[in-house]
Every structure is written in structure tokens, then in C-alpha cells.
Scaffold this active site. Structure first.
Site, PDB file in Angstrom:
ATOM      1  N   MET A   1      -3.917   6.808  12.752  1.00 46.19           N
ATOM      2  CA  MET A   1      -5.118   6.848  11.903  1.00 46.19           C
ATOM      3  C   MET A   1      -6.243   7.635  12.569  1.00 46.19           C
ATOM      4  O   MET A   1      -7.406   7.247  12.515  1.00 46.19           O
ATOM      5  CB  MET A   1      -5.579   5.422  11.576  1.00 46.19           C
ATOM      6  CG  MET A   1      -4.517   4.584  10.888  1.00 46.19           C
ATOM      7  SD  MET A   1      -4.976   2.831  10.695  1.00 46.19           S
ATOM      8  CE  MET A   1      -4.870   2.270  12.403  1.00 46.19           C
TER       9      MET A   1
ATOM     10  N   LYS B   1      -5.324   1.932   0.527  1.00 43.56           N
ATOM     11  CA  LYS B   1      -6.603   2.433   1.005  1.00 43.56           C
ATOM     12  C   LYS B   1      -6.496   3.953   1.085  1.00 43.56           C
ATOM     13  O   LYS B   1      -5.609   4.474   1.749  1.00 43.56           O
ATOM     14  CB  LYS B   1      -6.924   1.837   2.378  1.00 43.56           C
ATOM     15  CG  LYS B   1      -6.999   0.316   2.353  1.00 43.56           C
ATOM     16  CD  LYS B   1      -7.137  -0.277   3.742  1.00 43.56           C
ATOM     17  CE  LYS B   1      -7.121  -1.800   3.662  1.00 43.56           C
ATOM     18  NZ  LYS B   1      -7.239  -2.420   5.008  1.00 43.56           N
TER      19      LYS B   1
ATOM     20  N   ASP C   1       0.856  -1.178   0.000  1.00 40.27           N
ATOM     21  CA  ASP C   1       0.000   0.000   0.000  1.00 40.27           C
ATOM     22  C   ASP C   1       0.897   1.234   0.000  1.00 40.27           C
ATOM     23  O   ASP C   1       2.111   1.125  -0.209  1.00 40.27           O
ATOM     24  CB  ASP C   1      -0.988  -0.017   1.170  1.00 40.27           C
ATOM     25  CG  ASP C   1      -0.289  -0.108   2.521  1.00 40.27           C
ATOM     26  OD1 ASP C   1       0.811   0.471   2.667  1.00 40.27           O
ATOM     27  OD2 ASP C   1      -0.836  -0.744   3.427  1.00 40.27           O
TER      28      ASP C   1
END
Length: 253
Positions: free
Chosen positions: A172, A57, A35
Site C-alpha cells: 500500500m 476501499k 473487497d
């Protein structure tokens, strides 16, 4: 002959904190699932001979869903391929490494863990913020910011977190920052508690935004703070000095 899957932590960004074992495994990989979190320096150095599968993502948009990533790893391993599942930081700290190991073991696939330097510790350290300090904090709690503090039954104990005297590190958490700050203050955390948000790990465009807990959400919104970012809450943030050079160089430096 069944292949093998390596769950590899790439560290907080750049090749400087990529472990020797991780570099060896990546160089020998036949398939790499990656990613965006490892950063451009690492991604641009991936071996040309390997099949590369982007499973990033972006703001809730997933190129591949988690079950699709796991299914593709199983499929290629059963075809005899040696596979790297490349993750930012460490695969076992909010990296879903545990889930992937369960799936791979259930399918009879051999797995090896290659731990990485976690961004929860390295990114604050890079700008001079220690997550523990004898004067300010004797404990540190690492949270995922995906947890919505306003939902009826949160998995996190916000009262316990607010009343603790240690450092809180949130990964996050940019999207939920205002809710997190409100939850902590509502449960007893001082609104004057200092907060630092370090964007983009060890990349060249790294940026630090600071402010008190009571207004950090508005400060971050006005500054246009975006993920990926590590949020540090606690008195250790007083040790941050923007006039001092970074303690861990930018990637490629």
C-alpha cells in the site's frame, strides 16, 4: 443461536494460491464481506446462495467504514449467520484482522482465522525476486506504505530502515513512494539501491516497473503505476530478469 465469523485470507490473487480450508469455508458461507483485493477470479466464483456485501476501499473512498463493517458482522452473527470476512493476502498482515477479532470477541462472537498466502512474499516470488538470499539479504522488513514519512512523529524508524542491509517490502505504498524514497535516502540509503514495483499481484495484467531508489518515484509516475502493488527495495531486485517467464502463473493460467 449466534453464528460464527471466519476471517479468511484469499492469498495474492487467483484460486491457485487459495488454501483448501479457505475454499471450503467460502463455499459454506451464508454472508460474505469482501473487497476488491482477492481479485476477479475469486470474486466471480463466490457462491450464489450467499449474501455478498461489498466493503471495498478505492483511493480513500470507502463503501463502508471500518466500524460499519464490524457492526454489520456482529449484527448478522447475532442473527445466527455464518459469515466470511474475505481479505486479500493474509488477514493479520495490514488487513485489520486483529481489530476485527477484538470487536467480535467483545460482542461474544465466535471467530476462526483462516490464514492466507501473503502478497508480501508471493508477489515478488512470482516474478523471480526472492525477498531473502544468502548473497544479498538475510533479513526482510515488511512495512505499510500508508505511513507518511514527512509527518512530525512517524511510527516507522526511517534511520534504522535506511541503514539495514536487508530487503524492504512495502504494501500500500504507491501514493507515498516519492516520500518513502526521500526518507530512506535522507537517512543514509544509497540512491542506487534497486527497486521493483509489482502491480496487480497474480492477475493477468500484472506489471513490473524497476529503477533506482533516487528516481523510482518519477519512473513510477511516468509509467502510471497504480495500486494494488508490492514494492521491493534492496539488492535482491538485481535478480529480477524480465526476459524470464514468471515463476508463479497468472490467475486462471
Amino acid at each position: 443461536m449466534t453464528g460464527k465469523v471466519f476471517l479468511v485470507g484469499s492469498g495474492p490473487g487467483g484460486t491457485g494460491l487459495l488454501t483448501q480450508r479457505a475454499a471450503e469455508i467460502i463455499d459454506a458461507a451464508e454472508v460474505i464481506f469482501y473487497d476488491q483485493l482477492p481479485g476477479e477470479e475469486i470474486l466471480s466464483s463466490l457462491p450464489k446462495k450467499a449474501e455478498k456485501i461489498d466493503c471495498g476501499k478505492f483511493g480513500g473512498r470507502h463503501i463502508l467504514e471500518q466500524h460499519e463493517i464490524e457492526a454489520q458482522m456482529v449484527d448478522r452473527a447475532k442473527k445466527g449467520k455464518n459469515i466470511v470476512r474475505l481479505k486479500g493476502g493474509d488477514p493479520f498482515l495490514f488487513g485489520r484482522g486483529g481489530e476485527e477479532i477484538e470487536t467480535l470477541r467483545a460482542a461474544g462472537i465466535e471467530v476462526e482465522m483462516v490464514p492466507g498466502v501473503t502478497s508480501a512474499l508471493a508477489v515478488p516470488a512470482s516474478v523471480g525476486i526472492p525477498v531473502t538470499h544468502r548473497k544479498y539479504a538475510s533479513q526482510v522488513t515488511i512495512l505499510t506504505g500508508h505511513e507518511d514519512p514527512t509527518k512530525p512523529e512517524p511510527a516507522l524508524d526511517w534511520k534504522l530502515l535506511a541503514q539495514g542491509r536487508g530487503t524492504i517490502v512495502i504494501l500500500m505504498g504507491v501514493a507515498n513512494l516519492k516520500n518513502i524514497a526521500r526518507a530512506l535516502i535522507a537517512n543514509g540509503k544509497s540512491g542506487e539501491t534497486p527497486v521493483a514495483i509489482i502491480e496487480r499481484g497474480l492477475r493477468r495484467d500484472r506489471r513490473v516497473t524497476t529503477g533506482p531508489l533516487t528516481t523510482i518515484g518519477d519512473i513510477a509516475a511516468q509509467a502510471g503505476v497504480k495500486p494494488p502493488a508490492v514494492i521491493v527495495i534492496g539488492d535482491v531486485v538485481w535478480l529480477y530478469d524480465p526476459r524470464q517467464p514468471d515463476l508463479i502463473p497468472y490467475e486462471g493460467a
